[in-house]
Design a protein around this motif. Structure first.
Motif, PDB file in Angstrom:
ATOM      1  N   VAL A 183       2.306  -0.630   4.531  1.00  0.00           N
ATOM      2  CA  VAL A 183       1.647  -0.246   3.279  1.00  0.00           C
ATOM      3  C   VAL A 183       1.662   1.263   3.104  1.00  0.00           C
ATOM      4  CG1 VAL A 183      -0.561  -0.224   2.040  1.00  0.00           C
ATOM      5  CG2 VAL A 183       0.196  -2.297   3.216  1.00  0.00           C
ATOM      6  N   LEU A 184       1.305   1.989   4.159  1.00  0.00           N
ATOM      7  CA  LEU A 184       1.274   3.448   4.068  1.00  0.00           C
ATOM      8  C   LEU A 184       2.671   4.016   3.816  1.00  0.00           C
ATOM      9  CD1 LEU A 184      -1.210   4.182   6.995  1.00  0.00           C
ATOM     10  CD2 LEU A 184      -1.644   4.545   4.557  1.00  0.00           C
ATOM     11  N   GLY A 185       3.677   3.424   4.466  1.00  0.00           N
ATOM     12  CA  GLY A 185       5.049   3.891   4.263  1.00  0.00           C
ATOM     13  C   GLY A 185       5.520   3.664   2.832  1.00  0.00           C
ATOM     14  N   ALA A 186       5.197   2.492   2.276  1.00  0.00           N
ATOM     15  CA  ALA A 186       5.599   2.192   0.897  1.00  0.00           C
ATOM     16  C   ALA A 186       4.923   3.144  -0.080  1.00  0.00           C
ATOM     17  CB  ALA A 186       5.246   0.742   0.565  1.00  0.00           C
ATOM     18  N   ALA A 187       3.633   3.413   0.160  1.00  0.00           N
ATOM     19  CA  ALA A 187       2.911   4.337  -0.733  1.00  0.00           C
ATOM     20  C   ALA A 187       3.438   5.756  -0.582  1.00  0.00           C
ATOM     21  CB  ALA A 187       1.417   4.289  -0.421  1.00  0.00           C
ATOM     22  N   TRP A 188       3.729   6.188   0.648  1.00  0.00           N
ATOM     23  CA  TRP A 188       4.222   7.549   0.892  1.00  0.00           C
ATOM     24  C   TRP A 188       5.586   7.774   0.247  1.00  0.00           C
ATOM     25  CZ3 TRP A 188       8.286   9.477   4.123  1.00  0.00           C
ATOM     26  CH2 TRP A 188       8.255  10.872   4.299  1.00  0.00           C
ATOM     27  N   ARG A 189       6.391   6.720   0.202  1.00  0.00           N
ATOM     28  CA  ARG A 189       7.723   6.830  -0.406  1.00  0.00           C
ATOM     29  C   ARG A 189       7.659   6.730  -1.935  1.00  0.00           C
ATOM     30  NH1 ARG A 189      12.160   6.286   2.827  1.00  0.00           N
ATOM     31  NH2 ARG A 189      13.355   5.362   1.119  1.00  0.00           N
ATOM     32  N   GLY A 190       6.473   6.540  -2.484  1.00  0.00           N
ATOM     33  CA  GLY A 190       6.317   6.556  -3.923  1.00  0.00           C
ATOM     34  C   GLY A 190       6.542   5.234  -4.621  1.00  0.00           C
ATOM     35  N   TRP A 191       6.605   4.144  -3.873  1.00  0.00           N
ATOM     36  CA  TRP A 191       6.863   2.849  -4.506  1.00  0.00           C
ATOM     37  C   TRP A 191       5.744   2.458  -5.465  1.00  0.00           C
ATOM     38  CZ3 TRP A 191       9.121  -0.852  -0.186  1.00  0.00           C
ATOM     39  CH2 TRP A 191      10.321  -0.300   0.270  1.00  0.00           C
ATOM     40  N   ILE A 192       4.514   2.892  -5.161  1.00  0.00           N
ATOM     41  CA  ILE A 192       3.397   2.511  -6.036  1.00  0.00           C
ATOM     42  C   ILE A 192       3.541   3.135  -7.421  1.00  0.00           C
ATOM     43  CG2 ILE A 192       1.731   2.113  -4.194  1.00  0.00           C
ATOM     44  CD1 ILE A 192       0.660   4.925  -4.646  1.00  0.00           C
ATOM     45  N   HIS A 193       4.411   4.148  -7.552  1.00  0.00           N
ATOM     46  CA  HIS A 193       4.644   4.776  -8.850  1.00  0.00           C
ATOM     47  C   HIS A 193       5.940   4.305  -9.497  1.00  0.00           C
ATOM     48  CE1 HIS A 193       1.274   7.492  -8.320  1.00  0.00           C
ATOM     49  NE2 HIS A 193       1.727   7.799  -7.115  1.00  0.00           N
ATOM     50  N   ARG A 194       6.917   3.865  -8.687  1.00  0.00           N
ATOM     51  CA  ARG A 194       8.220   3.500  -9.247  1.00  0.00           C
ATOM     52  C   ARG A 194       8.323   2.029  -9.624  1.00  0.00           C
ATOM     53  NH1 ARG A 194      10.274   6.692  -4.882  1.00  0.00           N
ATOM     54  NH2 ARG A 194      11.007   4.804  -3.848  1.00  0.00           N
ATOM     55  N   LEU A 195       7.626   1.176  -8.897  1.00  0.00           N
ATOM     56  CA  LEU A 195       7.733  -0.264  -9.156  1.00  0.00           C
ATOM     57  C   LEU A 195       7.006  -0.637 -10.443  1.00  0.00           C
ATOM     58  CD1 LEU A 195       7.143  -1.712  -5.575  1.00  0.00           C
ATOM     59  CD2 LEU A 195       9.298  -1.568  -6.813  1.00  0.00           C
ATOM     60  N   PRO A 196       7.388  -1.756 -11.074  1.00  0.00           N
ATOM     61  CA  PRO A 196       6.635  -2.236 -12.236  1.00  0.00           C
ATOM     62  C   PRO A 196       5.188  -2.527 -11.851  1.00  0.00           C
ATOM     63  CG  PRO A 196       8.716  -3.421 -11.991  1.00  0.00           C
ATOM     64  CD  PRO A 196       8.538  -2.604 -10.752  1.00  0.00           C
ATOM     65  N   TRP A 197       4.315  -2.491 -12.856  1.00  0.00           N
ATOM     66  CA  TRP A 197       2.901  -2.685 -12.578  1.00  0.00           C
ATOM     67  C   TRP A 197       2.624  -4.024 -11.900  1.00  0.00           C
ATOM     68  CZ3 TRP A 197      -1.545  -0.747 -11.588  1.00  0.00           C
ATOM     69  CH2 TRP A 197      -2.680  -1.554 -11.666  1.00  0.00           C
ATOM     70  N   TRP A 198       3.278  -5.086 -12.372  1.00  0.00           N
ATOM     71  CA  TRP A 198       3.015  -6.399 -11.783  1.00  0.00           C
ATOM     72  C   TRP A 198       3.392  -6.417 -10.296  1.00  0.00           C
ATOM     73  CZ3 TRP A 198       6.772  -9.104  -9.318  1.00  0.00           C
ATOM     74  CH2 TRP A 198       8.111  -8.792  -9.609  1.00  0.00           C
ATOM     75  N   ALA A 199       4.425  -5.677  -9.931  1.00  0.00           N
ATOM     76  CA  ALA A 199       4.846  -5.635  -8.534  1.00  0.00           C
ATOM     77  C   ALA A 199       3.836  -4.874  -7.682  1.00  0.00           C
ATOM     78  CB  ALA A 199       6.229  -4.993  -8.420  1.00  0.00           C
ATOM     79  N   VAL A 200       3.276  -3.792  -8.214  1.00  0.00           N
ATOM     80  CA  VAL A 200       2.263  -3.034  -7.486  1.00  0.00           C
ATOM     81  C   VAL A 200       1.016  -3.888  -7.273  1.00  0.00           C
ATOM     82  CG1 VAL A 200       0.713  -1.038  -7.591  1.00  0.00           C
ATOM     83  CG2 VAL A 200       3.095  -0.813  -8.310  1.00  0.00           C
ATOM     84  N   SER A 201       0.570  -4.575  -8.326  1.00  0.00           N
ATOM     85  CA  SER A 201      -0.622  -5.411  -8.234  1.00  0.00           C
ATOM     86  C   SER A 201      -0.416  -6.573  -7.271  1.00  0.00           C
ATOM     87  CB  SER A 201      -0.988  -5.937  -9.624  1.00  0.00           C
ATOM     88  OG  SER A 201      -2.137  -6.754  -9.577  1.00  0.00           O
ATOM     89  N   THR A 202       0.728  -7.239  -7.391  1.00  0.00           N
ATOM     90  CA  THR A 202       1.025  -8.363  -6.491  1.00  0.00           C
ATOM     91  C   THR A 202       1.200  -7.892  -5.057  1.00  0.00           C
ATOM     92  OG1 THR A 202       2.122  -9.535  -8.312  1.00  0.00           O
ATOM     93  CG2 THR A 202       2.585 -10.292  -6.072  1.00  0.00           C
ATOM     94  N   GLY A 203       1.894  -6.778  -4.880  1.00  0.00           N
ATOM     95  CA  GLY A 203       2.096  -6.257  -3.540  1.00  0.00           C
ATOM     96  C   GLY A 203       0.803  -5.877  -2.859  1.00  0.00           C
TER      97      GLY A 203
END
Length: 437
Positions: A70-90
């Protein structure tokens, strides 16, 4: 994406971490003094009501893997690049995995310890073939009724009874089902934050929720179900303020229905309604409180028609509390210790949230949840073991952790340092306690 200088943001995170650590240290020192002084605590292991032990197993590797992912995905910026539904589901899937991995430190028993014959499942056996008779007897004056002496309304037991009647009888399957329902609170909280402050605030909040330390309770407590119903109630309240006419009234009634339903699971959750009340006044939609109040009455009065009177049940639970717990646990000491337990359960983001409460449009949620906790402490109800009932409040206590440093300022990045330290503290606590805290 945030435009805040990363170095400046990291500096603030370090200050917030130091502030949280100082408060926790004071709390733990207070606990140590209380134990050394022989205070009336009812336990020798405050702030936790379990036994201490240190245990590592192959299952202990699961939680660090989830946290690093989780920390790695957030640090790489995925929480900003992925679609909203993907961030919420993830975030939802991550929170479920996080809760399960923490519980599995104790093996399968870590998931099923709240669903044993000594707890809810023992009460399920009392329902038998007549749930209406169970409802009618629940608020009786006899202290022999085991569910009443545990201080909760009948809905948790009746839900487990119904699920078993549907064929789900395996303890592990029941535990995973409860945990999955608890994880559904994550997308609802994120949706409420998004509606209040926009995606720029909701996206960095995803890792805060995904690795929340209170996941320790999500996998072992029916309060996880209450947290999800409470989150749905709050989201419906937000949607009501964004609508007009009959649509607003309908959303407000739905919010009330959900709160009334949650109150049939937990007496403590009723205070979460303060958040919606504050929200309606803050948005100059006070009339919506009338519709929400109507919605609250429907499930409560429906249960009363079937035999369970909520106020009588609350009185029975409090009478048992006064007889079994109040004389043996000091309200003063446990008030301080319970706040320490809260700080550990919510993690370092709570310090940043309290510091920036005025900077977020979601302040009604934070103020409402804080007011509920303070009432519980001030009324002397927080005497160990009640803190897990605060689970529906916890997601809202950190809502301002991702607020700007000043009202209307630039969005801030996800507080990954605070999230990481909170996750580490949860893993340490789970490794040294043999029972839930």
């Amino acid at each position: 994406m945030t435009t805040v200088d990363p170095r400046s943001a990291l500096h603030r995170e370090r200050r917030d971490l130091f502030g949280w650590f100082a408060l926790v240290t004071i709390g733990l020192l207070t606990t140590w003094l209380a134990v050394r002084a022989g205070a009336r605590l009812g336990t020798a292991s405050a702030p936790f009501l379990g036994r201490y032990r240190f245990e590592l197993s192959p299952m202990s590797l699961l939680a660090p893997v989830v946290a690093v992912t989780v920390l790695g995905a957030a640090w790489r910026g995925w929480i900003h690049r992925l679609p909203w539904w993907a961030v919420s589901t993830g975030a939802t899937v991550a929170f479920f995995a996080w809760a399960v991995s923490l519980a599995l430190v104790d093996g399968a028993d870590g998931l099923t310890r709240s669903l044993t014959p000594d707890s809810y499942l023992g009460d399920v056996q009392e329902v038998g073939d007549d749930p209406l008779a169970y409802l009618r007897s629940f608020t009786g004056r006899s202290a022999e009724h085991t569910a009443a002496t545990r201080g909760h309304p009948p809905a948790p037991v009746l839900v487990l009874w119904a699920v078993q009647r549907l064929g789900v009888t395996d303890h592990l399957a029941l535990a995973l089902l409860v945990t999955a329902i608890g994880a559904l609170s994550v997308p609802m909280v994120l949706a409420a934050v998004r509606d209040m402050g926009g995606e720029a605030a909701a996206r960095p909040y995803a890792p805060v929720l995904a690795l929340a330390p209170y996941a320790i309770w999500t996998a072992v407590s029916m309060d996880a179900v209450v947290a999800t119903i409470g989150a749905a109630m709050t989201l419906a309240g937000v949607r009501a303020t964004r609508r007009h006419g009959w649509r607003a009234a309908a959303w407000a009634v739905l919010a009330g229905l959900l709160l009334g339903t949650a109150a049939l699971f937990s007496y403590a959750v009723a205070w979460l309604g303060l958040s919606v009340v504050f929200l309606n006044f803050a948005r100059r939609r006070a009339a919506l409180n009338m519709f929400a109040g109507l919605g609250v009455l429907l499930p409560v009065l429906g249960a009363a028609k079937l035999g369970f009177t909520w106020t009588d049940g609350l009185g029975t639970a409090y009478a048992d509390f006064a007889a079994r717990i109040e004389p043996h646990r000091s309200a003063l000491w446990w008030g301080l210790i319970s706040v320490c337990a809260l700080l550990l359960a919510v993690g370092p983001p709570i310090f940043a949230s309290l510091r920036k409460v005025r900077n977020t449009p979601g302040w009604p949620f934070l103020v409402g949840a804080s007011g509920a906790v303070l009432f519980s402490v001030g009324a002397g109800l927080a005497r160990g073991g009640v803190e897990h009932a605060w689970l529906p409040y916890f997601p809202w206590l950190t809502i301002a952790a991702v607020a700007p440093e000043r009202p209307g300022g630039d969005p801030v990045p996800a507080p990954l340092l605070l999230v990481a330290v909170g996750a580490l503290s949860a893993m340490i606590i789970e490794a040294v306690l043999s029972t839930p805290w």
